[in-house]
Design a protein around this motif. Structure first.
Motif, PDB file in Angstrom:
ATOM      1  N   PHE A   1      47.645  42.470  49.848  1.00 32.80           N
ATOM      2  CA  PHE A   1      48.091  41.586  48.802  1.00 32.80           C
ATOM      3  C   PHE A   1      47.860  41.668  47.377  1.00 32.80           C
ATOM      4  O   PHE A   1      46.858  42.336  47.060  1.00 32.80           O
ATOM      5  CB  PHE A   1      47.931  39.612  49.052  1.00 32.80           C
ATOM      6  CG  PHE A   1      48.277  39.320  50.041  1.00 32.80           C
ATOM      7  CD1 PHE A   1      49.998  38.766  50.128  1.00 32.80           C
ATOM      8  CD2 PHE A   1      47.747  39.592  51.366  1.00 32.80           C
ATOM      9  CE1 PHE A   1      50.159  37.986  51.348  1.00 32.80           C
ATOM     10  CE2 PHE A   1      47.807  38.744  52.406  1.00 32.80           C
ATOM     11  CZ  PHE A   1      49.420  38.158  52.293  1.00 32.80           C
ATOM     12  N   THR A   2      48.394  41.469  45.847  1.00 31.39           N
ATOM     13  CA  THR A   2      48.363  41.834  45.146  1.00 31.39           C
ATOM     14  C   THR A   2      46.949  41.408  44.498  1.00 31.39           C
ATOM     15  O   THR A   2      46.129  41.274  43.415  1.00 31.39           O
ATOM     16  CB  THR A   2      49.253  42.163  44.624  1.00 31.39           C
ATOM     17  OG1 THR A   2      49.548  41.213  44.309  1.00 31.39           O
ATOM     18  CG2 THR A   2      49.852  43.237  44.422  1.00 31.39           C
ATOM     19  N   ALA A   3      47.074  39.522  44.409  1.00 28.71           N
ATOM     20  CA  ALA A   3      46.757  38.453  43.818  1.00 28.71           C
ATOM     21  C   ALA A   3      44.964  39.275  43.889  1.00 28.71           C
ATOM     22  O   ALA A   3      44.821  39.157  44.923  1.00 28.71           O
ATOM     23  CB  ALA A   3      46.888  36.996  44.372  1.00 28.71           C
ATOM     24  N   GLN A   4      44.542  38.941  42.603  1.00 24.37           N
ATOM     25  CA  GLN A   4      43.058  38.067  42.588  1.00 24.37           C
ATOM     26  C   GLN A   4      42.277  37.481  41.607  1.00 24.37           C
ATOM     27  O   GLN A   4      43.468  36.272  40.926  1.00 24.37           O
ATOM     28  CB  GLN A   4      42.644  39.920  41.871  1.00 24.37           C
ATOM     29  CG  GLN A   4      42.481  40.813  42.994  1.00 24.37           C
ATOM     30  CD  GLN A   4      41.727  42.655  41.938  1.00 24.37           C
ATOM     31  OE1 GLN A   4      42.432  43.002  40.939  1.00 24.37           O
ATOM     32  NE2 GLN A   4      41.233  42.770  42.615  1.00 24.37           N
ATOM     33  N   HIS A   5      41.082  37.045  41.731  1.00 30.19           N
ATOM     34  CA  HIS A   5      40.696  35.485  41.127  1.00 30.19           C
ATOM     35  C   HIS A   5      39.101  36.079  40.789  1.00 30.19           C
ATOM     36  O   HIS A   5      39.204  37.185  41.128  1.00 30.19           O
ATOM     37  CB  HIS A   5      40.672  34.834  41.682  1.00 30.19           C
ATOM     38  CG  HIS A   5      41.848  33.826  41.854  1.00 30.19           C
ATOM     39  ND1 HIS A   5      42.905  34.116  43.493  1.00 30.19           N
ATOM     40  CD2 HIS A   5      42.996  32.331  41.556  1.00 30.19           C
ATOM     41  CE1 HIS A   5      43.679  33.552  43.504  1.00 30.19           C
ATOM     42  NE2 HIS A   5      43.744  32.907  42.483  1.00 30.19           N
ATOM     43  N   THR A   6      39.104  36.315  39.672  1.00 31.77           N
ATOM     44  CA  THR A   6      37.660  36.113  39.181  1.00 31.77           C
ATOM     45  C   THR A   6      36.754  35.029  39.228  1.00 31.77           C
ATOM     46  O   THR A   6      37.016  34.009  38.691  1.00 31.77           O
ATOM     47  CB  THR A   6      37.964  36.248  37.213  1.00 31.77           C
ATOM     48  OG1 THR A   6      39.386  37.485  37.488  1.00 31.77           O
ATOM     49  CG2 THR A   6      36.788  36.417  36.883  1.00 31.77           C
ATOM     50  N   LEU A   7      35.462  34.686  39.645  1.00 31.11           N
ATOM     51  CA  LEU A   7      34.364  34.461  39.742  1.00 31.11           C
ATOM     52  C   LEU A   7      33.394  34.688  38.378  1.00 31.11           C
ATOM     53  O   LEU A   7      32.843  35.809  38.358  1.00 31.11           O
ATOM     54  CB  LEU A   7      33.567  34.602  40.904  1.00 31.11           C
ATOM     55  CG  LEU A   7      32.588  33.263  40.667  1.00 31.11           C
ATOM     56  CD1 LEU A   7      32.851  31.689  41.076  1.00 31.11           C
ATOM     57  CD2 LEU A   7      31.831  33.964  42.695  1.00 31.11           C
ATOM     58  N   THR A   8      33.476  33.666  37.813  1.00 33.05           N
ATOM     59  CA  THR A   8      32.461  34.147  36.959  1.00 33.05           C
ATOM     60  C   THR A   8      31.356  33.093  37.222  1.00 33.05           C
ATOM     61  O   THR A   8      31.027  32.313  37.649  1.00 33.05           O
ATOM     62  CB  THR A   8      32.774  33.298  34.806  1.00 33.05           C
ATOM     63  OG1 THR A   8      34.247  33.781  34.930  1.00 33.05           O
ATOM     64  CG2 THR A   8      31.879  33.922  34.233  1.00 33.05           C
ATOM     65  N   VAL A   9      29.776  33.756  37.102  1.00 33.66           N
ATOM     66  CA  VAL A   9      29.473  33.802  37.208  1.00 33.66           C
ATOM     67  C   VAL A   9      28.226  33.903  35.875  1.00 33.66           C
ATOM     68  O   VAL A   9      27.906  34.430  35.589  1.00 33.66           O
ATOM     69  CB  VAL A   9      27.890  34.356  38.462  1.00 33.66           C
ATOM     70  CG1 VAL A   9      26.558  34.076  38.504  1.00 33.66           C
ATOM     71  CG2 VAL A   9      28.964  34.457  39.126  1.00 33.66           C
TER      72      VAL A   9
END
Length: 430
Positions: free
Chosen positions: A162-170
């Protein structure tokens, strides 16, 4: 071109078992033709057709799986976990084959999570979840998700990404801080509030001479009696506390590695101070001291997002042009807080000159040698002491910091008791 692509997809998707079936089938067909033996021909056609049929079935169903990822929360402190929820739905009219679900993660977040979903009925769905955490600050991309599907006989396997990505900000860890006496410095556009009040008297604040056309309802009668002429209230002005926070981001100024480095201590402390001051009503600006430009900090999220991605830079000297210019514009009173690594005499002198005369300067001076070992060498200790003396002579309140110190404790002591050389064991201890 499409035929070539189809053949490439078929060839790459065959498993070892599928290749064995296809090879056995083709060999049987050739042998049946050579030997003129029809029963063997039928067996060969069956063996060769099985991988082809498996490829058709698998290929026709693999694009009917939809995926939705939810990241909760999307912003976490260092070391805190986040939860990733995956929902896969079968939009086909037939049950799906066995699926191997694999989500891509940066190495900082751990190994790639893998799940096996045996079967998803038509219009059905499955939910899976996993936890991630990071001991390092930053922004990390999660995904894309990859599905590996195969036929029941294990002859053919295909992968779909799939193309979807999500960003986790630490973000850095933020400590709860107490309010201190050094925070009572006010500033605004024009003259500093404290200086103006002392010179004019509290009842005269916000008044000026009457001008033709002024609304008579704005006449300030007490100030009029005091000055002997008509005085009116000024347009309402809002005074804001202002603070500038400097984080020494020179790589050569810090020691240690990973989350236990002196730079990480400084960034976490700067985040704690910035959030605390914002909650106290301050306007906060951040500077890294390497010429990267001032970082606006309108609210807590802006501060934490900015400090989540700051990194040490390979420069030798502090760049204070942007910081000192912003800290002293219009002569405003400000609270200036600096988190400093190893400083040479030249940098210390520059800092002493850069602090605005009306600002309260608070310097957390890191004895970075303690991040490499329990004690510092005599030469390093003398350099550290000399740096502290130069900053104090320039009007800074210097707070010595060692690797074992807790920032919340240092903040409390600096705000309520203050530091001097007699109360600075980190500076004077042998």
């Amino acid at each position: 071109m499409s035929v070539r692509k189809t053949l490439h997809t078929f060839s790459s998707g065959l498993t070892v078992r599928g290749r064995a079936f296809l090879s056995a089938g083709l060999t049987s067909i050739v042998a049946a033709i050579v030997l003129d033996y029809p029963p063997l021909l039928r067996i060969g056609v069956l063996l060769a057709a099985l991988p082809v049929v498996a490829a058709i079935i698998t290929g026709s169903s693999r694009y009917r799986i939809s995926c939705r990822r939810v990241l909760q929360p999307a912003r976490v402190p260092v070391g805190a976990p986040a939860q990733v929820h995956l929902r896969l739905q079968n939009a086909a009219r037939l049950p799906s084959s066995t699926l191997l679900v694999e989500d891509r993660l940066p190495y900082t977040l751990g190994s790639r999570p893998r799940f096996i979903l045996r079967r998803i009925e038509p219009s059905g769905h499955r939910r899976v979840a996993y936890r991630i955490r990071s001991e390092n600050r930053g922004r990390f991309e999660i995904g894309p998700l990859t599905l590996h599907s195969a036929d029941p006989l294990g002859l053919f396997e295909l992968s779909r990404s799939f193309t979807a990505q999500h960003t986790l900000t630490v973000v850095p860890k933020v400590q709860q801080l107490t309010s201190g006496t050094f925070g009572a410095l006010w500033s605004g556009r024009g003259e500093g509030h404290a200086a103006y009040a002392a010179a004019a008297g509290e009842e005269d604040i916000g008044v000026r001479e009457y001008r033709h056309g002024d609304d008579l309802r704005r006449i300030h009668w007490r100030a009029t009696a005091h000055h002997g002429e008509l005085m009116v209230r000024r347009e309402e002005r809002t005074w804001h506390s202002q603070a500038t926070i400097l984080v020494d981001s020179r790589a050569i100024a810090h020691r240690g590695t990973g989350s236990s480095a002196s730079y990480e201590w400084a960034v976490s402390a700067a985040a704690s101070a910035a959030v605390h001051l914002l909650n106290q009503g301050y306007h906060v600006r951040l500077s890294t001291g390497v010429g990267a430009g001032l970082i606006p900090a309108e609210d807590q999220d802006t501060v934490l997002d900015a400090l989540a991605v700051v990194k040490p830079v390979n420069v030798s000297a502090l760049n204070l042009d942007e910081w000192s210019g912003a800290a002293s514009f219009s002569g405003n009173d400000q609270l200036v807080i600096a988190f400093l690594g190893e400083l040479g005499a030249a940098d210390a002198l520059e800092l002493a000159r850069a602090r605005p005369g009306t600002a309260g300067g608070l310097a957390f001076l890191l004895e970075t040698a303690t991040w490499s070992g329990p004690t510092a060498r005599p030469m390093e200790r003398r350099t550290y002491q000399e740096t502290g003396r130069i900053l104090r002579a320039g009007g800074w309140q210097v707070v010595p910091v060692r690797a074992s110190d807790d920032f919340a404790d240092l903040w409390h002591l600096a705000g309520h008791h203050g530091f001097d050389e007699l109360r600075s064991p980190a500076v004077l201890a042998p």
